[in-house]
Design an enzyme around this catalytic site. Structure first.
Site, PDB file in Angstrom:
ATOM      1  N   GLU A 186      -1.052  -2.253  -4.746  1.00  0.00           N
ATOM      2  CA  GLU A 186       0.115  -2.196  -4.729  1.00  0.00           C
ATOM      3  C   GLU A 186       0.901  -2.596  -6.263  1.00  0.00           C
ATOM      4  O   GLU A 186       0.427  -3.717  -6.748  1.00  0.00           O
ATOM      5  CB  GLU A 186       0.806  -2.891  -3.616  1.00  0.00           C
ATOM      6  CG  GLU A 186       0.348  -2.526  -2.160  1.00  0.00           C
ATOM      7  CD  GLU A 186       0.277  -3.613  -1.211  1.00  0.00           C
ATOM      8  OE1 GLU A 186       1.003  -4.890  -1.529  1.00  0.00           O
ATOM      9  OE2 GLU A 186      -0.346  -3.243  -0.177  1.00  0.00           O
TER      10      GLU A 186
ATOM     11  N   HIS B 244       3.811 -17.071   0.767  1.00  0.00           N
ATOM     12  CA  HIS B 244       3.469 -16.824  -0.743  1.00  0.00           C
ATOM     13  C   HIS B 244       2.864 -17.894  -1.084  1.00  0.00           C
ATOM     14  O   HIS B 244       3.001 -18.336  -2.653  1.00  0.00           O
ATOM     15  CB  HIS B 244       4.905 -16.379  -1.565  1.00  0.00           C
ATOM     16  CG  HIS B 244       5.233 -14.831  -1.247  1.00  0.00           C
ATOM     17  ND1 HIS B 244       6.321 -14.799  -0.200  1.00  0.00           N
ATOM     18  CD2 HIS B 244       5.081 -14.007  -1.619  1.00  0.00           C
ATOM     19  CE1 HIS B 244       6.388 -13.638  -0.283  1.00  0.00           C
ATOM     20  NE2 HIS B 244       5.675 -13.079  -0.828  1.00  0.00           N
TER      21      HIS B 244
ATOM     22  N   GLU C 245      -3.140  -2.239   2.888  1.00  0.00           N
ATOM     23  CA  GLU C 245      -4.147  -3.313   2.457  1.00  0.00           C
ATOM     24  C   GLU C 245      -5.275  -3.092   3.067  1.00  0.00           C
ATOM     25  O   GLU C 245      -6.655  -2.758   2.555  1.00  0.00           O
ATOM     26  CB  GLU C 245      -3.969  -4.799   2.808  1.00  0.00           C
ATOM     27  CG  GLU C 245      -2.855  -5.385   1.883  1.00  0.00           C
ATOM     28  CD  GLU C 245      -1.660  -5.033   2.101  1.00  0.00           C
ATOM     29  OE1 GLU C 245      -1.199  -4.487   3.405  1.00  0.00           O
ATOM     30  OE2 GLU C 245      -0.421  -5.570   1.611  1.00  0.00           O
TER      31      GLU C 245
END
Ligand SMILES: Cc1ncc(C[n+]2csc(CCOP(=O)(O)OP(=O)(O)O)c2C)c(N)n1
Length: 796
Positions: free
Chosen positions: A497, A595, A528
């Site tokens: 990506e 994250h 993914e």
């Protein structure tokens, strides 16, 4: 059930006799395969094999399909494809039964060296030195796996590789791997398994990418017992897929419907459609309907439990072999007598194959049993009861018609237990050790490459950093490296990506697509699972993909094919295939729940069979990429999310230096306590160590660099011998990778002998970190936590 038969298949190309003979040969293959299924089931039910899953009901379709499987092509299929294998000349009856018996000798069982259940096939892709064979001239079977639909992402990758080869400017260097990308990947799947997300993600990606993928859906109406109305919207995969269908002015996938009993109709459709796939790289799906399953799903149960009497009756009537026979008789292609002779002969061929397989499988074990029983029989003991017991054990082992290796080993162990002080015990123990040693090669080898292509055999080359080297941001070091790498190695590809146009979210590839081409550095959809699949197929075909998972937090989406497929490829083929994918991702400390993940315990436990590299900075990361690219083992490299803008010195020899795997680095020497860690956490620890120094506590900091493999020369133990205190720190949950490191050093390296204070782990909290800097501070280990823990150890 209407017929779509046409008698014209290849009539124009063959004389009538030639055509007739070819059809009779096909019929012979079909009945041999059916006999294999029938006899195979019996072998399980009588206890000679543990489990069986068979391809009965799919014979005729697979014979038709195999006609168009050419050298260079690949198959990514599942456990129903025995007939395809027989028809393609890639499996014999004897080999089939060898796998059913789990014969670990690769000379007898060439698909998996006895490691896989029956009907899990493969062909050799690499030689014993790890060099790729001339796959462009061979019919290639990527090794099957049992997780349903697991073959789909790999199939996408195998087909995608054809696209890479066709577009490559370096075709002349890749001729042994591909002829202009003309190779199709044939993928097979059961109708129920199309319910998996793997199927849909693959179909979408194939429709977008336009790759030569041919998907065959065997629609027998059930997934074990669950009927297709519970599986598929509208109860029909071709109906459900309508929106994916390619139109003249769109991308997408061609969709064909055929009937599993219609030999001639299938040959006709497959021939034309597959030629188109080969030439245009437009994918196709064949919905093979009206498939039967005469013996039910597997040896684990009977289909009478869930099929109605009407369905069972229908299956008998529409059995593909019966229908093929009727068609041959109707069209004067053979007489009833001729076909009866073929059927009788098939029975004999299969029995003979079965007998040979059993003989070859059981002979070495029987030899072991004889050797062990003779030794036991000769044991010298004074006690008559013990003597009798030993004689009985020896007789039972010698008379066991179907002994297993474990029976031999267990009997030897029991005999030693009966007479431990007999002079014969030493001989029995020696035999036991010899047999255990032999079994290691048979059952425990090939998790990683063991020959010259082992990543552990790559020679170390140090980075050359001139004393006046300029500083650069971490991402600039990667960027310069990747630029040089893409110039030097035509087999390397990068994708994921945002990897193509903008050159990844942290600019490692910035500007490189423009320089090296859209065919080598490319963007993918957010998918993914199939990014990993894409990498698997490319790696199997001899390319060197660097597949990017944008953040470590999203690795979970791609974990299944890494764990089930990549990690087991070398092992489950007994070393015949290698899958050197490199997964590039970034993780550890950044911000918030999604994250800043560092689920390293998950990674190392799910990915045995891959190397797990956790560089603390980008100079180390580059050295790891160089090491991995010289070897055939798959790996994941987890760069530090907060490391791209840290300043580092630019090495001169970017393409040459290597970081050896499994070798920790002492990044600060000290006397009082050993602190073991990796990745971003090391910077926190360095801060803590500097502050502890002011209190006259001297910390030795060790960067393990790779979690798999882990400290292969036990350097951490040497440090512990000096400091006698040790703490393992990381950002994973309690009991995660820090506990793994603890186990490695304290138990495996026997570090417990050198402790003056209780050993510790310091980890993140069990919950994910809250957003913002305070969320991080109160969730992940911080410098104060490290200082407190070390002070406590010093005070013990
Ligand atoms: C991911 C996964 N879930 C469940 C299973 C257990 N399982 C094995 S075969 C099967 C049914 C598959 O049916 P279908 O796709 O129609 O293929 P068929 O066996 O009928 O040819 C199931 C549920 C599995 N192997 N993998």
């Amino acid at each position: 059930m209407e017929s779509t038969s046409t008698l014209g298949y290849k009539n124009d190309m063959l004389s009538f006799d030639g055509f007739r003979n070819a059809v009779i040969e096909d019929y012979r293959t079909a009945v041999i395969s059916r006999e294999v299924s029938l006899l195979g089931r019996r072998e399980v039910l009588t206890g000679k094999a543990k489990f069986g899953i068979f391809g009965d009901g799919k014979e005729v379709a697979q014979i038709a399909m195999a006609k168009f499987f050419q050298p260079g092509d690949f198959r990514s299929g599942y456990y129903r494809d025995q007939t395809f294998m027989f028809a393609s000349g890639l499996a014999s009856v004897e080999q089939y039964f060898a796998q059913l018996y789990a014969d670990p000798d690769p000379k007898n069982e060439p698909f998996s060296s006895g490691r896989q259940m029956n009907a899990h096939f493969s062909t050799r892709f690499v030689d014993e030195h790890g060099n790729w064979l001339d796959l462009a001239n061979r019919k290639n079977i990527s090794s099957d796996i049992a997780p349903t639909a697991g073959q789909m992402p790999r199939g996408l990758g195998l087909a995608f590789a054809s696209r890479c080869f066709r577009a490559s400017r370096y075709q002349n260097q890749l001729e042994h791997l591909s002829h202009n990308g003309n190779e199709i990947c044939f993928t097979t799947i059961g109708d129920a398994s199309t319910s998996e997300g793997h199927f849909w993600e693959t179909i979408n990606a194939a429709g977008v990418l336009q790759v030569p993928l041919a998907v065959f859906v065997w629609d027998d109406g059930y997934g074990i017992s669950v009927p297709k109305n519970f599986q598929t919207t509208k109860g029909s995969i071709s109906a459900a897929l309508k929106g994916f269908q390619k139109q003249a002015d769109t991308n997408g996938i061609h969709i064909y419907k055929v009937k599993a009993w219609d030999y001639a109709g299938m040959c006709e459709v497959f021939e034309e459609a597959l030629q188109k796939v080969r030439e245009t790289h437009e994918p196709a799906l064949f919905h093979v309907e009206e498939v039967t399953q005469p013996q039910g799903h597997s040896t684990s149960g009977s289909h009478e439990r869930y099929k109605t009497p009407e369905r069972l009756e229908w299956e008998k009537e529409w059995d593909c072999i019966k229908k093929m026979k009727e068609w041959m008789l109707e069209n004067g292609l053979a007489s009833a007598e001729e076909l009866s002779a073929v059927e009788a002969e098939a029975k004999e061929i299969v029995k003979e194959g079965r007998n040979l397989a059993w003989e070859k499988y059981s002979a070495p074990i029987k030899k072991q049993a004889v050797r062990a029983s003779e030794l036991i029989r000769q044991s010298m003991v004074n006690d008559i009861d013990k003597y009798n017991q030993l004689q009985q054990m020896a007789n039972e082992l010698a008379n066991n018609k179907e002994p297993l290796r474990r029976d031999v080993l267990r009997t030897i162990a029991l005999a030693v237990e009966v007479a431990p002080s007999s002079p014969s015990a030493a001989e029995l123990n020696a035999l036991r050790q010899e047999l255990l040693e032999e079994s290691k090669g048979l059952y425990n080898s090939h998790l990683y490459n063991e020959g010259p292509k082992s990543a552990l055999k790559v020679t170390e080359v140090k980075p050359l950093i001139p004393f006046d080297a300029g500083s650069a941001n971490g991402y600039e070091i990667l960027n310069k490296y990747f630029d040089a790498l893409f110039n030097a190695n035509p087999k390397v590809y990068a994708f994921g990506e945002d990897v193509g146009y903008i050159g990844d979210v942290n600019q490692g590839f910035a500007g490189l697509q423009e320089k090296h081409g859209k065919d080598r550095i490319l963007d993918t959809g957010i998918r993914e699972l199939t990014i990993v699949g894409q990498a698997i197929g490319m790696a199997l075909r001899g390319l060197r993909p660097i597949a990017e998972i944008q953040y470590l937090d999203y690795l979970l989406y791609g974990l299944q094919p890494l764990s089930d497929d990549v990690c087991t490829t070398h092992f489950r083929t007994g070393g015949q295939q290698s899958c050197p994918v490199i997964i590039r991702t970034r993780g550890h400390r950044l911000e918030g729940i999604w994250h800043s993940g560092s689920p390293m315990g998950v990674v190392i436990n799910a990915l045995r069979g891959m190397h797990v590299c956790v560089p603390r900075n980008m100079v180390q990361a580059v050295g790891m990429y160089n090491t991995l690219l010289q070897a055939n083992d798959p790996a994941i490299v987890i760069e530090c999310l907060n490391g791209y803008r840290l300043k580092e010195k630019m090495p001169e020899n970017l393409l040459e230096y290597t970081v050896p795997l499994g070798i920790p680095e002492i990044i600060r020497e000290g006397e009082d306590v050993t602190i073991v860690s990796y990745g971003s956490t090391l910077r926190i620890i360095q801060d803590a160590a500097e502050r502890l120094e002011k209190e006259e506590i001297s910390c030795e900091i060790i960067d393990v660099q790779t979690l798999l493999p882990f400290d292969i020369h036990h350097q951490i133990l040497s440090s512990l011998k000096k400091t006698n205190r040790i703490i393992f720190v990381d950002e994973d949950v309690p009991g995660g990778a820090a506990a793994y490191m603890f186990n490695k050093v304290i138990e495996e390296q026997r570090g417990y002998q050198w402790l003056d204070a209780s050993p510790r782990t310091l980890t993140a909290k069990p919950h994910r970190p809250g957003y913002g800097s305070d969320g991080d501070y109160f969730s992940k280990p911080n410098a104060e936590d490290v200082i407190d823990a070390v002070r406590a150890m010093m005070a013990e």
